[in-house]
Motif scaffolding. Structure first.
Motif, PDB file in Angstrom:
ATOM      1  N   TRP A 124       0.814  -1.217   0.000  1.00  0.00           N
ATOM      2  CA  TRP A 124       0.000   0.000   0.000  1.00  0.00           C
ATOM      3  C   TRP A 124       0.849   1.269   0.000  1.00  0.00           C
ATOM      4  O   TRP A 124       0.554   2.227  -0.734  1.00  0.00           O
ATOM      5  CB  TRP A 124      -0.941  -0.028   1.213  1.00  0.00           C
ATOM      6  CG  TRP A 124      -1.949   1.087   1.253  1.00  0.00           C
ATOM      7  CD1 TRP A 124      -2.085   2.033   2.232  1.00  0.00           C
ATOM      8  CD2 TRP A 124      -2.963   1.381   0.282  1.00  0.00           C
ATOM      9  NE1 TRP A 124      -3.108   2.886   1.928  1.00  0.00           N
ATOM     10  CE2 TRP A 124      -3.665   2.505   0.739  1.00  0.00           C
ATOM     11  CE3 TRP A 124      -3.337   0.797  -0.933  1.00  0.00           C
ATOM     12  CZ2 TRP A 124      -4.721   3.069   0.027  1.00  0.00           C
ATOM     13  CZ3 TRP A 124      -4.394   1.365  -1.646  1.00  0.00           C
ATOM     14  CH2 TRP A 124      -5.071   2.482  -1.161  1.00  0.00           C
ATOM     15  N   LEU A 125       1.912   1.291   0.826  1.00  0.00           N
ATOM     16  CA  LEU A 125       2.735   2.510   0.913  1.00  0.00           C
ATOM     17  C   LEU A 125       3.415   2.848  -0.416  1.00  0.00           C
ATOM     18  O   LEU A 125       3.263   3.973  -0.920  1.00  0.00           O
ATOM     19  CB  LEU A 125       3.751   2.394   2.057  1.00  0.00           C
ATOM     20  CG  LEU A 125       4.726   3.565   2.205  1.00  0.00           C
ATOM     21  CD1 LEU A 125       3.990   4.877   2.425  1.00  0.00           C
ATOM     22  CD2 LEU A 125       5.703   3.323   3.353  1.00  0.00           C
ATOM     23  N   CYS A 128       0.759   4.056  -2.972  1.00  0.00           N
ATOM     24  CA  CYS A 128       0.288   5.441  -2.761  1.00  0.00           C
ATOM     25  C   CYS A 128       1.387   6.447  -3.098  1.00  0.00           C
ATOM     26  O   CYS A 128       1.111   7.529  -3.632  1.00  0.00           O
ATOM     27  CB  CYS A 128      -0.171   5.627  -1.313  1.00  0.00           C
ATOM     28  SG  CYS A 128      -1.630   4.664  -0.916  1.00  0.00           S
ATOM     29  N   TYR A 153      -3.605   7.345   1.087  1.00  0.00           N
ATOM     30  CA  TYR A 153      -2.884   6.460   1.998  1.00  0.00           C
ATOM     31  C   TYR A 153      -3.674   6.234   3.287  1.00  0.00           C
ATOM     32  O   TYR A 153      -3.831   5.093   3.740  1.00  0.00           O
ATOM     33  CB  TYR A 153      -1.497   7.030   2.335  1.00  0.00           C
ATOM     34  CG  TYR A 153      -0.744   6.108   3.272  1.00  0.00           C
ATOM     35  CD1 TYR A 153      -0.101   4.976   2.776  1.00  0.00           C
ATOM     36  CD2 TYR A 153      -0.737   6.319   4.640  1.00  0.00           C
ATOM     37  CE1 TYR A 153       0.531   4.086   3.621  1.00  0.00           C
ATOM     38  CE2 TYR A 153      -0.107   5.441   5.499  1.00  0.00           C
ATOM     39  CZ  TYR A 153       0.529   4.329   4.986  1.00  0.00           C
ATOM     40  OH  TYR A 153       1.146   3.446   5.836  1.00  0.00           O
TER      41      TYR A 153
END
Lengths: 259, 225
Positions: A124-125, A128, A153
């Motif tokens: 995810w990080l 984003c 995020y």
């Protein structure tokens, strides 16, 4: 309930104020992170508002025994620790025997660490982050880039924490089954594919905008970057990117100054 | 140097976000450097530094007990220095990025020391923790949070106070032309980002084809703009 399961009381009541208190504390779960107990003290800190509901309150032996248990060594991804927090609140308030809680707590450590690392830190990080870079590459201004990255995020971040707390609380000792959730199992793979595609779009656009007026250099910069990237991949594990950048840019600055 | 106090506050808050509270990723270079630049009235310059650092930061994943650079305070310092130079001169981006990378490296070392200190404090409070003391648990947590904020604020202050005069002096004698200066830094940053994307995502089946398709779209978009 299986024959091996310990007897538990009916679902205890925890007020909304207590849940808000627990959730707020979860944002600071790594406040005293250290190399010996890792997240342990943070877990005790987070469940403490709920433990006050134990018989005898904060001065009672049940509260003190639970605080000792919950502040011991614990390791998990900080966001997915919410699953453990919800489940531990449930089992502590349900009268599950201490030895059973300790085994349950130990068993939660590994999966919550590895699943969270793959889903958030390696999925995810960067996804984003690349979306933010793409916005920049497409010409967005500072406010648009920041808001896009921050909102996107944290929509995922906060949703994961809320989901974890809820699923931990509702499933208690059976929370392990929640880790089979498709988002946790398949999410990292889908995120990796999406992030790969975004990286492909974002990198040339970002480089072009960073070069600004000197966009004529684009081909040379992208070519040099591709070659250097291959070298870095080959050296993987032996060279840290930021340290290599630090040394190379420092040498470049030195050349520029003494020339 | 009247700007040091508010800059320290900003660096402290963003440094705290890296690990301790609330991990909302306002500490990412993209955000932190832009805020550092905005502090000196030039968010666009801050964003340029932030994007360059973000490309480099893609390679550092904050897994558990691993050691990694502290980007929050560092990006504030880098964005602030580049913006405070108030110049379009060659080397401004290079110097801002260099200052941030040096601060990030030192910041990572201070994070390790903070964790050692937290462990020492926890050992000292062991009897109270073993007795189930609520005060000991909350006290340790608050001490760790406060120490981390102070660590980040002091790091920001010291790094900016030391590096800004050096950056000014360096820029005054910078001899290489802007295209080369900018191209060099951007090449390094994008190489690290490309290698990081491969390292992180290549194990997902088909990821290389998704990257290739994305790259084709990106190059077409560049061509039509």
């Amino acid at each position: 309930m299986t024959a091996a399961s310990p007897p538990v009381a009916a679902t205890p009541h925890v007020s909304a104020v207590t849940w808000i208190n627990i959730f707020t504390r979860m944002l600071a779960i790594q406040g005293s992170w250290n190399y010996e107990t890792l997240l342990g003290n943070g877990v005790g800190f987070c469940v403490e508002p709920a433990l006050r509901l134990l018989p005898g309150g904060v001065r009672g032996p049940a509260f003190k025994a639970a605080m000792t248990r919950e502040s011991a060594y614990f390791n998990a991804h900080p966001y997915l620790a919410s699953v453990a927090i919800g489940a531990l609140v449930r089992v502590e308030l349900s009268g599950v025997p201490p030895a059973h809680i300790e085994r349950f707590r130990t068993a939660l450590c590994g999966p919550l660490g590895s699943v969270g690392d793959r889903l958030v830190w390696a999925g995810w990080l960067p996804f984003c982050s690349l979306i933010g870079l793409l916005c920049f590459g497409l010409g967005s201004g500072p406010a648009a880039v920041l808001v896009t990255f921050f909102v996107l995020y944290n929509a995922g971040h906060l949703a994961l924490r809320v989901w974890g707390l809820h699923v931990g609380w509702t499933r208690g000792l059976g929370v392990a089954s929640a880790l089979a959730n498709p988002v946790l199992r398949q999410g990292p793979t889908h995120l990796a594919r999406a992030a790969s595609a975004i990286a492909g779009v974002a990198l040339p656009l970002t480089v072009a905008r960073l070069l600004g007026h000197h966009v004529a250099l684009l081909g040379a910069v992208l070519g040099a970057a591709a070659l250097a990237a291959v070298v870095l991949v080959r050296l993987h594990g032996r060279v840290e990117g930021y340290k290599a950048a630090l040394v190379l840019i420092a040498l470049f600055a030195l050349v520029s100054v003494v020339r | 140097m009247t700007e040091l106090l508010p800059l320290a506050l900003l660096g402290g808050i963003l440094g705290l976000d890296v690990v301790c509270f609330p991990q909302m990723m306002v500490s990412r270079p993209l955000v932190a450097a832009t805020l550092g630049g905005a502090f000196f009235g030039d968010p666009a310059m801050g964003l340029t530094v932030g994007v360059t650092l973000e490309l480099i930061a893609l390679a550092t994943l904050p897994f558990g007990a691993s050691r990694y650079p502290e980007w929050g305070s560092a990006a504030v310092v880098g964005g602030a220095i580049s913006a405070a130079l108030h110049t379009e001169r060659a080397g401004a981006l290079s110097i801002g990025v260099l200052a941030a990378l040096a601060t990030a490296w030192v910041g990572g070392l201070t994070l390790v020391q903070l964790r050692v200190w937290n462990a020492w404090l926890a050992r000292r409070r062991r009897p109270a923790l073993d007795a189930g003391s609520r005060g000991a648990v909350i006290g340790l947590q608050l001490a760790g949070l406060t120490a981390d904020w102070l660590r980040a604020a002091v790091l920001t202050t010291v790094a900016y106070a030391l590096l800004f005069p050096v950056a000014q002096a360096t820029l005054g004698v910078w001899s290489l032309r802007e295209p080369l200066s900018r191209g060099f830094v951007v090449s390094i940053a994008s190489a690290i980002a490309g290698a990081a994307a491969w390292t992180i995502f290549h194990s997902a089946r088909g990821a290389r084809w998704y990257f290739a398709a994305g790259l084709a779209v990106g190059l077409v978009l560049l061509g039509v703009r």
